[in-house]
Design an enzyme around this catalytic site. Sequence first.
Site, PDB file in Angstrom:
ATOM      1  N   SER A 161       0.825  -1.215   0.000  1.00 53.48           N
ATOM      2  CA  SER A 161       0.000   0.000   0.000  1.00 53.48           C
ATOM      3  C   SER A 161       0.855   1.260   0.000  1.00 53.48           C
ATOM      4  CB  SER A 161      -0.944  -0.001   1.201  1.00 53.48           C
ATOM      5  OG  SER A 161      -0.266  -0.350   2.371  1.00 53.48           O
ATOM      6  N   HIS A 189      -3.082  -2.931  -6.183  1.00 53.25           N
ATOM      7  CA  HIS A 189      -3.478  -2.382  -4.896  1.00 53.25           C
ATOM      8  C   HIS A 189      -4.970  -2.621  -4.678  1.00 53.25           C
ATOM      9  CE1 HIS A 189      -3.788   1.379  -2.104  1.00 53.25           C
ATOM     10  NE2 HIS A 189      -3.705   0.267  -1.432  1.00 53.25           N
ATOM     11  N   GLU A 199      -6.556  -0.638  -7.908  1.00 53.93           N
ATOM     12  CA  GLU A 199      -5.608   0.331  -8.457  1.00 53.93           C
ATOM     13  C   GLU A 199      -4.404  -0.462  -8.973  1.00 53.93           C
ATOM     14  OE1 GLU A 199      -4.025   2.995  -5.444  1.00 53.93           O
ATOM     15  OE2 GLU A 199      -3.836   4.626  -6.893  1.00 53.93           O
ATOM     16  N   ASN A 217      -4.097   6.758  -2.217  1.00 50.95           N
ATOM     17  CA  ASN A 217      -3.566   7.207  -0.929  1.00 50.95           C
ATOM     18  C   ASN A 217      -2.948   8.598  -1.027  1.00 50.95           C
ATOM     19  OD1 ASN A 217      -4.438   5.053   0.521  1.00 50.95           O
ATOM     20  ND2 ASN A 217      -2.519   3.924   0.388  1.00 50.95           N
TER      21      ASN A 217
HETATM   22  P1  NAI Z   1      -1.364  -9.184   7.521  1.00 50.74           P
HETATM   23  O1  NAI Z   1      -0.396  -8.939   8.613  1.00 50.74           O
HETATM   24  O2  NAI Z   1      -2.787  -9.473   7.852  1.00 50.74           O
HETATM   25  O3  NAI Z   1      -0.849 -10.377   6.611  1.00 50.74           O
HETATM   26  C1  NAI Z   1       0.467 -10.544   6.226  1.00 50.74           C
HETATM   27  C2  NAI Z   1       0.718 -12.039   6.133  1.00 50.74           C
HETATM   28  O4  NAI Z   1       1.974 -12.257   5.507  1.00 50.74           O
HETATM   29  C3  NAI Z   1       0.773 -12.733   7.492  1.00 50.74           C
HETATM   30  O5  NAI Z   1      -0.131 -13.826   7.512  1.00 50.74           O
HETATM   31  C4  NAI Z   1       2.201 -13.202   7.589  1.00 50.74           C
HETATM   32  O6  NAI Z   1       2.360 -14.409   8.311  1.00 50.74           O
HETATM   33  C5  NAI Z   1       2.539 -13.373   6.120  1.00 50.74           C
HETATM   34  N1  NAI Z   1       3.947 -13.435   5.837  1.00 50.74           N
HETATM   35  C6  NAI Z   1       4.962 -12.728   6.378  1.00 50.74           C
HETATM   36  N2  NAI Z   1       6.134 -13.124   5.849  1.00 50.74           N
HETATM   37  C7  NAI Z   1       5.861 -14.087   4.949  1.00 50.74           C
HETATM   38  C8  NAI Z   1       6.647 -14.890   4.095  1.00 50.74           C
HETATM   39  N3  NAI Z   1       7.962 -14.776   4.075  1.00 50.74           N
HETATM   40  N4  NAI Z   1       6.013 -15.776   3.286  1.00 50.74           N
HETATM   41  C9  NAI Z   1       4.676 -15.892   3.314  1.00 50.74           C
HETATM   42  N5  NAI Z   1       3.903 -15.175   4.117  1.00 50.74           N
HETATM   43  C10 NAI Z   1       4.468 -14.273   4.926  1.00 50.74           C
HETATM   44  O7  NAI Z   1      -1.248  -7.917   6.563  1.00 50.74           O
HETATM   45  P2  NAI Z   1      -2.265  -7.360   5.486  1.00 50.74           P
HETATM   46  O8  NAI Z   1      -3.091  -6.298   6.065  1.00 50.74           O
HETATM   47  O9  NAI Z   1      -2.932  -8.494   4.800  1.00 50.74           O
HETATM   48  O10 NAI Z   1      -1.270  -6.658   4.468  1.00 50.74           O
HETATM   49  C11 NAI Z   1      -0.535  -7.372   3.490  1.00 50.74           C
HETATM   50  C12 NAI Z   1      -0.065  -6.400   2.439  1.00 50.74           C
HETATM   51  O11 NAI Z   1      -1.177  -5.757   1.853  1.00 50.74           O
HETATM   52  C13 NAI Z   1       0.846  -5.293   2.949  1.00 50.74           C
HETATM   53  O12 NAI Z   1       1.814  -5.023   1.971  1.00 50.74           O
HETATM   54  C14 NAI Z   1      -0.102  -4.118   3.105  1.00 50.74           C
HETATM   55  O13 NAI Z   1       0.534  -2.882   3.013  1.00 50.74           O
HETATM   56  C15 NAI Z   1      -1.016  -4.331   1.939  1.00 50.74           C
HETATM   57  N6  NAI Z   1      -2.335  -3.699   2.029  1.00 50.74           N
HETATM   58  C16 NAI Z   1      -3.053  -3.727   3.187  1.00 50.74           C
HETATM   59  C17 NAI Z   1      -4.297  -3.122   3.243  1.00 50.74           C
HETATM   60  C18 NAI Z   1      -5.084  -3.186   4.508  1.00 50.74           C
HETATM   61  O14 NAI Z   1      -6.085  -2.484   4.604  1.00 50.74           O
HETATM   62  N7  NAI Z   1      -4.725  -4.013   5.473  1.00 50.74           N
HETATM   63  C19 NAI Z   1      -4.885  -2.434   2.091  1.00 50.74           C
HETATM   64  C20 NAI Z   1      -4.070  -2.523   0.911  1.00 50.74           C
HETATM   65  C21 NAI Z   1      -2.842  -3.114   0.902  1.00 50.74           C
END
Ligand code: NAI
Length: 714
Positions: free
Chosen positions: A428, A449, A461, A499
């Site tokens: 993001s 995105h 996006e 954003n």
């Molecule tokens: P989250 O913390 O819920 O999920 C991240 C996951 O990645 C976790 O389950 C973790 O165990 C896993 N992970 C970490 N290292 C890993 C690896 N080496 N191999 C496989 N899995 C691994 O985070 P979330 O919110 O899902 O965010 C994920 C991405 O999406 C980030 O880049 C974030 O910036 C982006 N994003 C998040 C939004 C939101 O509203 N939460 C909106 C748009 C984008």
Amino acid sequence: MRALSVAIDGGVAVVTFDLPGEPVNKFSPAVIADFVAVFDQLERDASVTGAVLISGKPDTFVAGADIDQFLAFTSAADAARASGDGHALMRRLEQGRVPWVAAINGACLGGGLEASLACAYRIAGDSPKTVLALPEVQLGLIPGAGGTQRLPRTVGLQVALDMILTGKNVRAKKALQSGLVDEMVHPNILRETAIQRARELGAGTIARKRDRKAGLLENNPVGRSVVFRKAREMTMKKSRGHYPALLAALDAVAAGYHGTAAEGFATEARLFGEMAFTAVSKQLIFLFYATTSLKKDTGVSGAVAPASPATIGKIGVLGTGFMGAGIAAVSATQGISVRFKDTTHAQVAKGMGAVRDVLKDRLTKKQVTRQQYADQLSLVSGTVDYTGFSNVPLLIEAVFEDLTVKHAVLRDVEAVLPPGAIVATNTSTIPIHRVAEASRDASRVIGLHFFSPVHKMPLLEVIVTPRTAPDVIATAVAFGRKLGKTVIVVNDAPGFYVNRILVPYLNEAGTLLDEGARIDAIDTAMLDYGFPVGPVTLLDEVGLDVAGKSGATMAAAFGRRLSPSATLSTVLSEGRLGRKGKKGFYLYDDTGKKGGVDESVYASTPTGSARVDVSAAEIQERLSLLMVNEAVRCVEEGILRAPRDGDIGAVFGIGFPPFRGGPLRVVDTIGAAELVRRLEALDARFPGRYEPAALLRDMATTGATFYPQTGKPV
Ligand code: NAI
């Protein structure tokens, strides 16, 4: 043009509507003329005793009126006359010599449903493609071909108001239950059944249904006035008075109960004419054209040969967290298989649980059958290693928002992925070209995105770097569209587009808190402006840590203009995370349900618990103009490929008020010169934050606008 063809089948005229050269059937003056010719023919031919109206298109009965004709109206009276022409047409369907049967398969919308309502009998094809609706209010209009008069008489007042005021789709089965259609059959026997019913109606062995399906309340004038009053109150509450067509639709329906039938129709025509000339309908019709034109956009500009997208049948998703699970679930609903990886079995199980919840919800809401649910669920398989990634053409990375982690997983997965696979990141805040630095081939890297929750948010996006290959862009866009998303393609820069315009807006809400404004005053002002949630509530929803992180990224990239408020930093340092931590600017109970403002948070602002009154007008001006000015910069810097994408991105990604059309439409509405004047006035009070974009100053000098001011808006 002949849109209609007539075949006689044992005394029944089967009239097939198949508009040449168009994917869907639409009503236009030329089509109306065709109908009149058919009516005249049937009036003369005494051997015909009944007629069937059926579509020659596979997915549509009739999609409604041709919206191009609305652009040609020169006055409200002109538009009202067009509505009158529609009434005359429907009257002939209803009152002609022979009874008509509507054989409805596929979308039956607007004028299509109004025509069906004028028929003596309606049969729906039992197919998921069959949906019936009066979506006119979504264009800021009201039904203008008798819908506000015939629908209540067919399904009763309450069901009719619900359909007219929301424009929502009604599926065949529901339509049968409410009496919107008289019969539902398998699409294979639709035509035969319709011919049979037309014959029976002609012979008098079955009768036209004329009885009104009225609920208990609406059987008498007192009950009806209660229904109308409640509907009006609800409408005002929901729309905050921004959508005049809702009230006009209510008035038109009410007129049908108060006076004669002729008065009801006349009121509908008059109000249709008035609504066609509101600023609101102009903006909503713009959004309609903008989304339609986006659907045809491959996402690739300036390429010598247009790149053709690859079809994606399988994806890999890294990270089974919040976003990864959402992406996996939505992909499965479209029949795409998903290889789903995280670091531990526990995390994978958690992610699979989240996928199941999304899919199960669709089962509970009867959007899918049990079999479809099971099939979709079986498309997602979890793993903690890279098995099953060697035949994945598209990988989506959704691991922690940390460049080192993203680089590490990219190196690992690319060792397994097939050559040429597309690597997408759902970051993001991190620029895509930075993520791509670890890739074996930066031309295959792209940003996808998604917004949270993925299954609900309509926007995707897509972010491209100067190195992203055209076929990668085209494939990503087509994939996003397959998931049902509205897709905009933007160039790589901090914050991308959505954003980039959201952060200054949220910062300014924080700055107002620094100055002593009340939380509820800020949120209410922006709700009144037309946003679906207030900015302080949004901060709590997004998570104050996430907001803090993207704020910091933007401040690092753009300096003082985008620096975060003191309040946000302090509140975050005190451990408030927003809704997810059940502690933020608002109070939350144990279940996470939002309560009132957490007054104790004021102590963490620079002014302490002392509060000052800031007017709604000032709050609206400061927040909205910052967003508008930043959107103009995105055009100026080439982050946006077209103003259209900026407006669609804001409306679908942030909930920018649709009736305003989007931030760049606001520029055209206010006028660049006036906007520069207002921004300069604010910049004098708050130096450095409101400096008008250079492009805006240019436009103020030349009188340019972002969109053509007449004809098709995009
Ligand atoms: P989250 O913390 O819920 O999920 C991240 C996951 O990645 C976790 O389950 C973790 O165990 C896993 N992970 C970490 N290292 C890993 C690896 N080496 N191999 C496989 N899995 C691994 O985070 P979330 O919110 O899902 O965010 C994920 C991405 O999406 C980030 O880049 C974030 O910036 C982006 N994003 C998040 C939004 C939101 O509203 N939460 C909106 C748009 C984008």
